[in-house]
Design an enzyme around this catalytic site. Structure first.
Site, PDB file in Angstrom:
ATOM      1  N   TYR A 147      65.954   3.536 112.222  1.00 37.65           N
ATOM      2  CA  TYR A 147      65.033   2.562 111.636  1.00 37.65           C
ATOM      3  C   TYR A 147      65.788   1.769 110.569  1.00 37.65           C
ATOM      4  O   TYR A 147      66.487   2.346 109.748  1.00 37.65           O
ATOM      5  CB  TYR A 147      63.845   3.284 110.996  1.00 37.65           C
ATOM      6  CG  TYR A 147      62.846   2.365 110.309  1.00 37.65           C
ATOM      7  CD1 TYR A 147      62.068   1.474 111.052  1.00 37.65           C
ATOM      8  CD2 TYR A 147      62.684   2.396 108.927  1.00 37.65           C
ATOM      9  CE1 TYR A 147      61.150   0.640 110.425  1.00 37.65           C
ATOM     10  CE2 TYR A 147      61.757   1.562 108.290  1.00 37.65           C
ATOM     11  CZ  TYR A 147      60.996   0.685 109.042  1.00 37.65           C
ATOM     12  OH  TYR A 147      60.084  -0.135 108.423  1.00 37.65           O
ATOM     13  N   ASP A 242      73.713   1.461 107.758  1.00 33.96           N
ATOM     14  CA  ASP A 242      72.460   1.445 106.999  1.00 33.96           C
ATOM     15  C   ASP A 242      72.388   2.730 106.170  1.00 33.96           C
ATOM     16  O   ASP A 242      72.038   3.789 106.674  1.00 33.96           O
ATOM     17  CB  ASP A 242      71.281   1.343 107.966  1.00 33.96           C
ATOM     18  CG  ASP A 242      69.935   1.361 107.236  1.00 33.96           C
ATOM     19  OD1 ASP A 242      69.922   1.604 106.011  1.00 33.96           O
ATOM     20  OD2 ASP A 242      68.906   1.135 107.896  1.00 33.96           O
ATOM     21  N   LYS A 270      66.170   2.739  98.384  1.00 30.92           N
ATOM     22  CA  LYS A 270      65.721   4.066  97.934  1.00 30.92           C
ATOM     23  C   LYS A 270      66.417   4.529  96.646  1.00 30.92           C
ATOM     24  O   LYS A 270      66.083   4.029  95.582  1.00 30.92           O
ATOM     25  CB  LYS A 270      65.800   5.058  99.092  1.00 30.92           C
ATOM     26  CG  LYS A 270      64.846   4.572 100.213  1.00 30.92           C
ATOM     27  CD  LYS A 270      64.650   5.436 101.403  1.00 30.92           C
ATOM     28  CE  LYS A 270      63.541   4.838 102.260  1.00 30.92           C
ATOM     29  NZ  LYS A 270      63.792   4.706 103.662  1.00 30.92           N
TER      30      LYS A 270
HETATM   31  C1  LIG Z   1      63.476   3.342 104.412  1.00 33.18           C
HETATM   32  C2  LIG Z   1      64.520   2.773 105.274  1.00 33.18           C
HETATM   33  C3  LIG Z   1      64.632   1.395 105.501  1.00 33.18           C
HETATM   34  C4  LIG Z   1      63.596   0.417 105.027  1.00 33.18           C
HETATM   35  O1  LIG Z   1      63.510   0.340 103.646  1.00 33.18           O
HETATM   36  P1  LIG Z   1      62.169  -0.281 102.983  1.00 33.18           P
HETATM   37  O2  LIG Z   1      62.493  -0.305 101.525  1.00 33.18           O
HETATM   38  O3  LIG Z   1      61.064   0.674 103.355  1.00 33.18           O
HETATM   39  O4  LIG Z   1      61.971  -1.614 103.563  1.00 33.18           O
HETATM   40  C5  LIG Z   1      65.717   0.924 106.209  1.00 33.18           C
HETATM   41  N1  LIG Z   1      66.641   1.767 106.691  1.00 33.18           N
HETATM   42  C6  LIG Z   1      66.560   3.098 106.519  1.00 33.18           C
HETATM   43  C7  LIG Z   1      67.632   3.978 107.056  1.00 33.18           C
HETATM   44  C8  LIG Z   1      65.493   3.651 105.809  1.00 33.18           C
HETATM   45  O5  LIG Z   1      65.418   4.973 105.686  1.00 33.18           O
END
Ligand SMILES: *Cc1c(COP(=O)(O)O)cnc(C)c1O
Length: 431
Positions: A147, A242, A270
């Site tokens: 994701y 990511d 995060k």
């Molecule tokens: C949480 C997450 C996102 C999205 O971040 P948001 O701040 O919720 O838009 C993208 N990539 C990864 C791997 C994530 O865990």
């Protein structure tokens, strides 16, 4: 039974549903996969959450990743308070933005230059535009089960054949938006090689989670990240890691440091905001300078680099750099996961546990999970009962089998013992 302990949550959730779709501002918070209604939180303190009925929970969600230091870390709070005294937003440069950028460039191996945004989604959207603009190519390779935020071009599911282009996985995403997205199986090196052989000169980037957290925790098999790196280098494609979840989580320098693989660009989110809305993307200066105003690829944000959010991020990263809590946090997490494995074994439940640093998932599936196809074979009904049983015993887990659990530096041996004891009871019950 469980909701009787939370009458105020029940009542307030009814109220929320009247004005907020599904009563939540992000679907991950709804209890769709586990039944019942969300717990409405009043406050957090250290490793604990308190709901509006006064129940206390040991928190293994940590706001879905940011709170590696626990809630209300004194240094983070005082840094935010200091920044607040000066104002909340200026739409002009501040010292705090440079400070956080320097900190990240110092800690994260691939980052020479970095641009702050407001969420992981924005980081993903911007990184893909950058990769496409920089290479002059359109196609993007992503992996099923990873994701990267709710970016149109990434809300896509695999087509029927391995090398077919993806189809949108959400209404509202036009076919055209996903027409250039290829969805491959995570950890499948042969498929990736084949795809590059056929389409290499059209591929702008490969984007992946270096340790997946969004299909439950799934680790890269030996050689997988290396293959992505090599193929991107050979074909002139941008490697986007990511690290929104893994950054400052699986090591101070993220997964790229832990596995010693250098991407061209990485996404952060995060932990970088310490609980405030911060996302970022950074990497090689030569690529980053292709964005506006140096280059011509457009990306902007009214509240990007917001001083309150920067202050929260700076204090969080400084604490992590000074304390280097990672070895200890990992050991502590392993004491917990060993206990969970023992409890599942004792209950005679089929399971497998995947972990990396302070993130882990207990799967109700005996098979080692290396891909989305395997992860999808989990017993989610059993997971739902596990989740509810733990919640009733004061343990707040992510409300889906396909999410990572997070530990924080605040977690004590007593909390671990409580969690293992609760798991022993619940797993017996549901076996
Ligand atoms: C949480 C997450 C996102 C999205 O971040 P948001 O701040 O919720 O838009 C993208 N990539 C990864 C791997 C994530 O865990």
């Amino acid at each position: 039974m469980s909701s009787s302990r939370r009458p105020n949550s029940e009542k307030e959730f009814e109220r929320a549903q009247k004005v907020i779709p599904g009563g939540v501002n992000s679907p991950a918070r709804a209890f769709g996969a586990v039944g019942g209604h969300p717990v409405i939180i009043d406050r957090g303190e250290g490793q604990y959450l308190y709901d509006i009925d006064g129940n206390r929970y040991i928190d293994f969600v940590g706001s879905w990743g940011p709170h590696i230091l626990g809630h209300r870390h004194p240094r983070v709070i005082s840094s935010i308070e200091e920044a607040l005294k000066k104002g909340t937003s200026f739409g002009a440069p501040t010292l705090l933005e440079t400070e956080l950028a320097e900190l990240v460039a110092d800690l994260v191996p691939c980052v020479e230059k970095i641009r702050m945004v407001n969420s992981g989604t924005e980081a993903g959207m911007s990184a893909i535009r950058l990769a496409r603009g920089y290479t002059g190519r359109d196609k993007v390779i992503k992996f099923a089960g990873c994701y990267h935020g709710h970016v149109d071009s990434l809300l896509v599911q695999a087509g029927s054949g391995a090398l077919t282009l993806g189809t949108p996985s959400s209404p509202g995403v036009p076919q055209g938006c996903t027409a250039d997205t290829l969805v491959l199986e995570y950890n499948d090196i042969a498929q990736l090689k084949e795809t590059f052989t056929q389409l290499g000169d059209q591929i702008a980037c490969v984007i992946l989670e270096p340790v997946v957290g969004n299909m439950g925790v799934v680790l890269p098999e030996p050689g997988f990240l290396e293959s992505v790196r090599d193929l991107c280098t050979q074909h002139g494609s941008v490697f986007i890691m990511d690290e929104v979840m893994t950054g400052f989580r699986v090591a101070l320098g993220g997964a790229q440091q832990r596995f010693n693989i250098m991407p061209d660009i990485c996404m952060l989110g995060k932990v970088i905001g310490g609980g405030m809305p911060v996302g970022a993307y950074g990497g090689k200066a030569e690529i980053m300078d292709a964005i506006s105003p140096v280059g011509t690829i457009y990306q902007a944000g009214t509240l990007s680099g917001n001083p309150i959010a920067m202050a929260s991020g700076i204090a969080t990263l400084e604490c992590l750099r000074e304390a280097n809590p990672y070895p200890q946090l990992e050991e502590k997490t392993q004491r917990l996961t060993k206990g969970l494995i023992a409890a599942a074994t004792k209950a005679g439940l089929e399971h497998t546990l995947a972990e990396c640093g302070s993130m882990f998932t207990l799967f109700f599936n005996p098979e080692k999970v290396t891909s989305y196809a395997i992860s999808a074979r989990n017993d989610t009904t059993r997971f739902a009962r596990y989740f509810q049983g733990m919640l009733d015993r004061g343990v707040y887990l992510p409300c889906s089998q396909f999410e990572a659990n997070f530990t924080s530096t605040m977690l004590t041996e007593e909390d671990i013992a409580h969690t293992i004891q609760a798991a022993e009871e619940v797993l017996q019950e549901i076996a």
